[in-house]
Design an enzyme around this catalytic site. Structure first.
Site, PDB file in Angstrom:
ATOM      1  CE  LYS A  60     -39.339  32.891  33.743  1.00 54.09           C
ATOM      2  NZ  LYS A  60     -39.154  33.878  34.872  1.00 54.09           N
ATOM      3  CB  SER A 311     -46.494  31.314  30.809  1.00 48.17           C
ATOM      4  OG  SER A 311     -46.802  30.357  31.353  1.00 48.17           O
TER       5      SER A 311
END
Length: 341
Positions: A60, A311
């Site tokens: 992110k 991720s």
């Protein structure tokens, strides 16, 4: 830039390539991990893209950094506000801190304490509210109307998607034989950026999304054409526990993503345990989802050189016993805990 121009620039891949160039001195180029045993078991060459080793422990930071780079000084001076399941919070908090910008983050009350404290540690103001991301998101929108801060959406924003899409360009530079990329899905920002970025390099690359069965909004919309807001989402993969698809991400996913599959809580837990015990990597539920999807749907994935996006690694260590218990519920023939890296 007008929204229509931004949309067009994103679809051509131009925005993703611009993000890659501008983020190069800011983000980590995360490593690729391989596993001979996983290759043998799946019949594929598997390349794990370790975004759990990115700054703030998740991908992110890429999208948040690029978004803030694209804001004007007046937009930054108003401060930024968002809602997050935890990783966007940390990414935006650090990106804002580096620019001296005030950040306010709304998160669900059940957000893992490690993610909350890390976000505060980067200097952001944290507001905990609601049972899921959706409630926190709605509360943050109301606050934005009151305070006038600049809203930075965690996934339904072309700049955010472009920043996340740099993972695909980086992966393809590291391994130029990749023919398939398996990606976790929550609201769809990561997979949208990766799909557009990857196919701007090679239109034949397949992109496969993986969503938790306990939070299947995007899977339902993609396969059945039914877009609805889920009443409840509860999954160990809290980073992808989103109640409804993004307005901008869903059309992109329909056009650029080749398939979406779902995985159970037990399968996600098994992938977490496998990555920890055998791969010596601590991975959160959302971070393990793509690997779980590969293991559980391997026969459906026609690939010789497959990239798997790991991720994030912001795992709530207090849940380890629960994760182990879930993983143990898989039948021996379903479990992949015997894999080694």
């Amino acid at each position: 830039m007008k929204e229509s121009d931004l949309h067009g620039d994103f679809l051509t891949g131009g925005l993703v390539h611009d993000a890659w160039k501008r983020l190069d001195p800011v983000v980590h180029q995360t490593p690729i991990r391989t596993s001979a045993t996983t290759n043998l078991r799946t019949g594929k060459n598997i390349y794990f893209k370790m975004e759990n080793q990115q700054k703030t422990g998740a991908f992110k930071f890429r999208g948040a950094s690029y978004k803030l780079m694209r804001l004007s000084r007046s937009e930054l001076d108003r401060g930024v506000i968002t809602a997050s399941a935890g990783n966007h919070a940390q990414g935006l908090a650090l990106a804002a801190y580096k620019l001296g910008v005030k950040a306010t983050i709304y998160m669900a009350e059940a957000t893992p304490e490690a993610k909350v404290e890390a976000t505060r540690g980067y200097g952001a103001e944290v507001v905990l509210t609601g049972e899921s991301f959706q409630e926190a998101f709605e509360a943050s929108l109301k606050q934005q109307e009151r305070c006038g801060a600049t809203y930075v959406h965690p996934f339904d924003d072309y700049d955010i998607m472009a920043g996340q899409g740099t993972i695909a360009l980086e992966l393809l530079e590291q391994v130029n034989t990749i023919d398939t990329i398996v990606v976790p899905i929550g609201g769809g920002g990561l997979i949208s950026g990766i799909a557009v970025g990857a196919k701007s390099v090679n239109p034949d690359i397949k992109v496969i999304g993986v969503q938790a069965k306990a939070a299947p909004a995007m899977h339902t919309a993609y396969h059945r054409g039914v877009v609805k807001k889920l009443d409840k989402v509860s999954t160990i993969a809290e980073g992808i526990a989103v109640k409804q698809p993004g307005e901008n991400t869903l059309p992109l996913i329909n056009n650029y993503v080749d398939d979406i599959v779902t995985v159970s809580e037990e399968e996600i837990a098994d992938a977490i345990v496998n990555m920890l015990e055998r791969g010596k990597s601590l991975v959160e539920g959302a971070g393990a989802a793509a690997f779980a999807g590969l293991l559980s749907h391997n026969d459906q994935i026609d690939s010789r050189h497959c990239g798997v996006i790991v991720s994030g690694g912001n795992f709530d260590i207090s849940r380890m016993a629960e994760i182990q218990s879930l993983a143990n519920q898989l039948k021996p023939e379903q479990s992949h805990a015997a894999l080694s890296f």
